[in-house]
Design a protein around this motif. Structure first.
Motif, PDB file in Angstrom:
ATOM      1  N   LEU A 150       5.005  -0.153   3.232  1.00 57.56           N
ATOM      2  CA  LEU A 150       4.083  -0.603   4.281  1.00 57.56           C
ATOM      3  C   LEU A 150       4.832  -0.782   5.595  1.00 57.56           C
ATOM      4  O   LEU A 150       4.332  -0.415   6.673  1.00 57.56           O
ATOM      5  CB  LEU A 150       3.409  -1.907   3.873  1.00 57.56           C
ATOM      6  CG  LEU A 150       2.261  -1.805   2.869  1.00 57.56           C
ATOM      7  CD1 LEU A 150       1.877  -3.192   2.352  1.00 57.56           C
ATOM      8  CD2 LEU A 150       1.053  -1.107   3.482  1.00 57.56           C
ATOM      9  N   GLU A 151       6.034  -1.351   5.529  1.00 61.60           N
ATOM     10  CA  GLU A 151       6.847  -1.529   6.726  1.00 61.60           C
ATOM     11  C   GLU A 151       7.222  -0.187   7.354  1.00 61.60           C
ATOM     12  O   GLU A 151       7.370  -0.079   8.574  1.00 61.60           O
ATOM     13  CB  GLU A 151       8.117  -2.321   6.393  1.00 61.60           C
ATOM     14  CG  GLU A 151       7.886  -3.799   6.098  1.00 61.60           C
ATOM     15  CD  GLU A 151       7.443  -4.571   7.331  1.00 61.60           C
ATOM     16  OE1 GLU A 151       7.917  -4.261   8.432  1.00 61.60           O
ATOM     17  OE2 GLU A 151       6.617  -5.501   7.179  1.00 61.60           O
ATOM     18  N   ASP A 153       5.322   2.420   7.247  1.00 65.43           N
ATOM     19  CA  ASP A 153       4.070   3.101   7.570  1.00 65.43           C
ATOM     20  C   ASP A 153       3.846   4.329   6.681  1.00 65.43           C
ATOM     21  O   ASP A 153       3.191   5.283   7.091  1.00 65.43           O
ATOM     22  CB  ASP A 153       4.042   3.501   9.048  1.00 65.43           C
ATOM     23  CG  ASP A 153       2.620   3.816   9.521  1.00 65.43           C
ATOM     24  OD1 ASP A 153       1.683   3.178   9.013  1.00 65.43           O
ATOM     25  OD2 ASP A 153       2.465   4.695  10.380  1.00 65.43           O
ATOM     26  N   ILE A 155       1.787   5.074   4.069  1.00 62.97           N
ATOM     27  CA  ILE A 155       0.617   4.446   3.477  1.00 62.97           C
ATOM     28  C   ILE A 155       0.312   4.970   2.076  1.00 62.97           C
ATOM     29  O   ILE A 155       0.026   4.189   1.155  1.00 62.97           O
ATOM     30  CB  ILE A 155      -0.615   4.637   4.379  1.00 62.97           C
ATOM     31  CG1 ILE A 155      -0.346   4.031   5.762  1.00 62.97           C
ATOM     32  CG2 ILE A 155      -1.853   3.993   3.758  1.00 62.97           C
ATOM     33  CD1 ILE A 155      -0.021   2.563   5.758  1.00 62.97           C
ATOM     34  N   PHE A 179      -1.608  -5.182   2.147  1.00 59.23           N
ATOM     35  CA  PHE A 179      -2.049  -4.152   3.096  1.00 59.23           C
ATOM     36  C   PHE A 179      -2.886  -4.738   4.235  1.00 59.23           C
ATOM     37  O   PHE A 179      -2.988  -4.142   5.317  1.00 59.23           O
ATOM     38  CB  PHE A 179      -2.841  -3.056   2.363  1.00 59.23           C
ATOM     39  CG  PHE A 179      -4.326  -3.303   2.268  1.00 59.23           C
ATOM     40  CD1 PHE A 179      -5.194  -2.751   3.196  1.00 59.23           C
ATOM     41  CD2 PHE A 179      -4.859  -4.080   1.237  1.00 59.23           C
ATOM     42  CE1 PHE A 179      -6.572  -2.967   3.115  1.00 59.23           C
ATOM     43  CE2 PHE A 179      -6.217  -4.298   1.145  1.00 59.23           C
ATOM     44  CZ  PHE A 179      -7.081  -3.741   2.079  1.00 59.23           C
ATOM     45  N   TYR A 182      -1.346  -4.961   7.788  1.00 59.67           N
ATOM     46  CA  TYR A 182      -0.816  -3.726   8.376  1.00 59.67           C
ATOM     47  C   TYR A 182      -1.969  -2.876   8.909  1.00 59.67           C
ATOM     48  O   TYR A 182      -3.117  -3.024   8.468  1.00 59.67           O
ATOM     49  CB  TYR A 182      -0.020  -2.939   7.331  1.00 59.67           C
ATOM     50  CG  TYR A 182       1.221  -3.662   6.865  1.00 59.67           C
ATOM     51  CD1 TYR A 182       2.454  -3.428   7.471  1.00 59.67           C
ATOM     52  CD2 TYR A 182       1.154  -4.600   5.835  1.00 59.67           C
ATOM     53  CE1 TYR A 182       3.597  -4.099   7.050  1.00 59.67           C
ATOM     54  CE2 TYR A 182       2.292  -5.279   5.413  1.00 59.67           C
ATOM     55  CZ  TYR A 182       3.508  -5.027   6.033  1.00 59.67           C
ATOM     56  OH  TYR A 182       4.631  -5.704   5.623  1.00 59.67           O
ATOM     57  N   LYS A 185      -5.809   0.321   7.469  1.00 60.61           N
ATOM     58  CA  LYS A 185      -6.361  -0.279   6.256  1.00 60.61           C
ATOM     59  C   LYS A 185      -7.305   0.668   5.526  1.00 60.61           C
ATOM     60  O   LYS A 185      -7.342   0.708   4.287  1.00 60.61           O
ATOM     61  CB  LYS A 185      -7.086  -1.580   6.616  1.00 60.61           C
ATOM     62  CG  LYS A 185      -6.172  -2.667   7.180  1.00 60.61           C
ATOM     63  CD  LYS A 185      -6.960  -3.887   7.599  1.00 60.61           C
ATOM     64  CE  LYS A 185      -6.071  -4.998   8.144  1.00 60.61           C
ATOM     65  NZ  LYS A 185      -5.292  -4.594   9.333  1.00 60.61           N
ATOM     66  N   TYR A 188      -5.378   3.091   3.527  1.00 55.87           N
ATOM     67  CA  TYR A 188      -4.781   2.436   2.353  1.00 55.87           C
ATOM     68  C   TYR A 188      -5.814   2.331   1.227  1.00 55.87           C
ATOM     69  O   TYR A 188      -5.511   2.617   0.058  1.00 55.87           O
ATOM     70  CB  TYR A 188      -4.266   1.046   2.727  1.00 55.87           C
ATOM     71  CG  TYR A 188      -3.472   0.404   1.610  1.00 55.87           C
ATOM     72  CD1 TYR A 188      -2.089   0.538   1.550  1.00 55.87           C
ATOM     73  CD2 TYR A 188      -4.103  -0.309   0.595  1.00 55.87           C
ATOM     74  CE1 TYR A 188      -1.352  -0.030   0.516  1.00 55.87           C
ATOM     75  CE2 TYR A 188      -3.386  -0.881  -0.440  1.00 55.87           C
ATOM     76  CZ  TYR A 188      -2.009  -0.735  -0.473  1.00 55.87           C
ATOM     77  OH  TYR A 188      -1.298  -1.290  -1.505  1.00 55.87           O
ATOM     78  N   LYS A 276       2.631 -11.277  12.491  1.00 57.31           N
ATOM     79  CA  LYS A 276       3.170 -10.348  13.478  1.00 57.31           C
ATOM     80  C   LYS A 276       4.675 -10.144  13.348  1.00 57.31           C
ATOM     81  O   LYS A 276       5.201  -9.105  13.734  1.00 57.31           O
ATOM     82  CB  LYS A 276       2.830 -10.846  14.891  1.00 57.31           C
ATOM     83  CG  LYS A 276       1.336 -10.874  15.197  1.00 57.31           C
ATOM     84  CD  LYS A 276       0.719  -9.488  15.158  1.00 57.31           C
ATOM     85  CE  LYS A 276      -0.741  -9.506  15.584  1.00 57.31           C
ATOM     86  NZ  LYS A 276      -1.336  -8.157  15.564  1.00 57.31           N
ATOM     87  N   ILE A 278       8.258  -9.833  11.136  1.00 58.01           N
ATOM     88  CA  ILE A 278       8.670  -9.390   9.808  1.00 58.01           C
ATOM     89  C   ILE A 278       9.093 -10.571   8.947  1.00 58.01           C
ATOM     90  O   ILE A 278       8.935 -10.550   7.718  1.00 58.01           O
ATOM     91  CB  ILE A 278       9.796  -8.337   9.906  1.00 58.01           C
ATOM     92  CG1 ILE A 278      10.001  -7.667   8.535  1.00 58.01           C
ATOM     93  CG2 ILE A 278      11.090  -8.953  10.438  1.00 58.01           C
ATOM     94  CD1 ILE A 278      10.892  -6.453   8.587  1.00 58.01           C
ATOM     95  N   ARG A 281       5.989 -11.860   7.348  1.00 58.93           N
ATOM     96  CA  ARG A 281       5.494 -10.926   6.344  1.00 58.93           C
ATOM     97  C   ARG A 281       6.346 -11.012   5.072  1.00 58.93           C
ATOM     98  O   ARG A 281       5.829 -10.896   3.956  1.00 58.93           O
ATOM     99  CB  ARG A 281       5.471  -9.501   6.902  1.00 58.93           C
ATOM    100  CG  ARG A 281       4.458  -9.319   8.034  1.00 58.93           C
ATOM    101  CD  ARG A 281       4.178  -7.857   8.323  1.00 58.93           C
ATOM    102  NE  ARG A 281       5.338  -7.144   8.833  1.00 58.93           N
ATOM    103  CZ  ARG A 281       5.710  -7.083  10.102  1.00 58.93           C
ATOM    104  NH1 ARG A 281       5.006  -7.743  11.022  1.00 58.93           N
ATOM    105  NH2 ARG A 281       6.768  -6.378  10.482  1.00 58.93           N
TER     106      ARG A 281
END
Length: 381
Positions: A150-151, A153, A155, A179, A182, A185, A188, A276, A278, A281
């Motif tokens: 996910l980090e 991208d 997907i 998900f 990010y 969606k 995903y 927002k 890392i 997250r």
């Protein structure tokens, strides 16, 4: 001392340690007889029961004790190990579990010294799981890979990993909830449906359309029956220890409350836009890793490799803000969760105190509570 530390901080050295540990455990259990690798036999024989169109989830006392509690697709996923001689398949299975954990940690967007800490901190808990030939290391690692992709991208691959985890044990799907923090969606969700369809129908060519529906009926029945008899190494288990009047009917109530709390935590994070950075997250990844064990009625000691990855992540991103309490908690986790089932404690202590009182659960539960407070008090950056 510096040379010693530098040597054991090398990625290749740690990788070799993971492989050697897996081989040693595999040989130890193989030479101990089938009773020492019963879980591996359960996984191995599932393919042959699938080929015979037998009920995967009933007892086969002539082959192994306990039941096959896994998704029907897992029979196919495990087939490369089922088709090998037991000695080879067992060792390769344990090596695979270790390698998946190793490379999942390696994939994380962490500094090198943080990865080194992560690899060493989780190793003993990984060993506990390997001694039981469990799938839990892979389920936890698939959660880490979900986050990593996910980090990045990526997907379609990020959508694959939670579905793979679900097709081993259903609770692995929880990592898909990441998900929501990010973009893309819609993509995903579409890829998740695609992977679910592909993997869900994987047994179809093997069993045929006539038996395919029965396969999933048997699995569902097994899950319902399993839910009725377990409290687990979980919050429900702790409540049962503290309040013997707590019944199996109450387990569902606690789990529904836990699910609601998870949803509220995610909703709060979304509304406050607290995802927002890392760092935040990563804390959400830690929360999912701990939550899925704390509210898992089937959690065992060997399941805690998933919770311990959550603790490791939490510590890496909380040790400065919560100093010195973060260090206190990490030591409690190490000595009373990670080392709880090991020979560092006398057998009588483990048998009469540590296991009956679920001491292993308590430090991880404390970390989860602290993390929950952090997620509700964090300020958007």
């Amino acid at each position: 001392m510096k040379r010693f530390t530098a040597f054991f901080s090398r990625e290749k050295v740690i990788l070799i340690v993971y492989i050697i540990v897996s081989i040693v455990i595999g040989l130890q259990h193989y030479h101990g007889g089938p009773g020492k690798y019963n879980n591996y036999i359960i996984f191995r024989q599932s393919l042959f029961h699938l080929l015979d169109k037998s009920n995967l989830h009933t007892g086969y006392p002539n082959e192994y004790f306990d039941l096959f509690l896994y998704h029907p697709t897992f029979c196919i996923l495990f087939s490369p190990f089922s088709l090998l001689p037991v000695s080879v398949g067992l060792i390769l299975w344990l090596i695979t579990c270790s390698l998946v954990v190793f490379y999942a940690i390696r994939s994380l967007p962490l500094e090198d010294n943080h990865k080194v800490f992560f690899w060493w901190f989780i190793l003993i808990e990984l060993v506990t799981s390997l001694h039981n030939q469990q799938t839990n290391p892979i389920i936890g690692a698939l959660g880490l890979l979900t986050f990593s992709f996910l980090e990045k991208d990526k997907i379609k691959w990020a959508a694959l990993f939670p579905i793979l985890a679900f097709c081993i044990k259903g609770y692995g799907l929880i990592f898909a909830a990441l998900f929501l923090f990010y973009p893309k969606k819609g993509y995903y969700i579409l890829y998740s449906l695609l992977w679910m369809t592909v993997l869900g129908f994987l047994p179809l060519p093997v069993v045929g359309s006539e038996h395919f529906g029965q396969l999933y009926k048997d699995w569902y029945t097994c899950l319902i029956q399993d839910h009725k008899v377990n409290f687990g190494f979980s919050i429900m288990g702790l409540i049962k220890v503290w309040n013997p009047a707590f019944t199996d009917q109450d387990v569902s109530k606690v789990q529904y409350a836990g699910l609601l709390l998870f949803a509220v935590t995610w909703l709060w994070t979304l509304l406050k836009q607290n995802f927002k950075t890392i760092e935040n997250r990563f804390l959400l990844l830690a929360y999912a890793s701990l939550w899925v064990i704390m509210f898992n009625h089937a959690a065992e000691s060997s399941t805690y490799v998933i919770a311990i990855q959550g603790v490791a992540i939490w510590y890496l991103f909380s040790r400065e803000q919560l100093y010195p309490w973060a260090k206190v908690l990490i030591f409690l986790v190490f000595f009373f969760s990670i080392l709880a089932p090991t020979d560092i404690y006398p057998l009588s202590w483990r048998r009469d105190f540590i296991v009956p009182n679920l001491i292993k659960v308590i430090p991880c539960f404390l970390v989860w509570c602290v993390l929950l407070i952090q997620l509700f008090s964090v300020e958007k950056k």
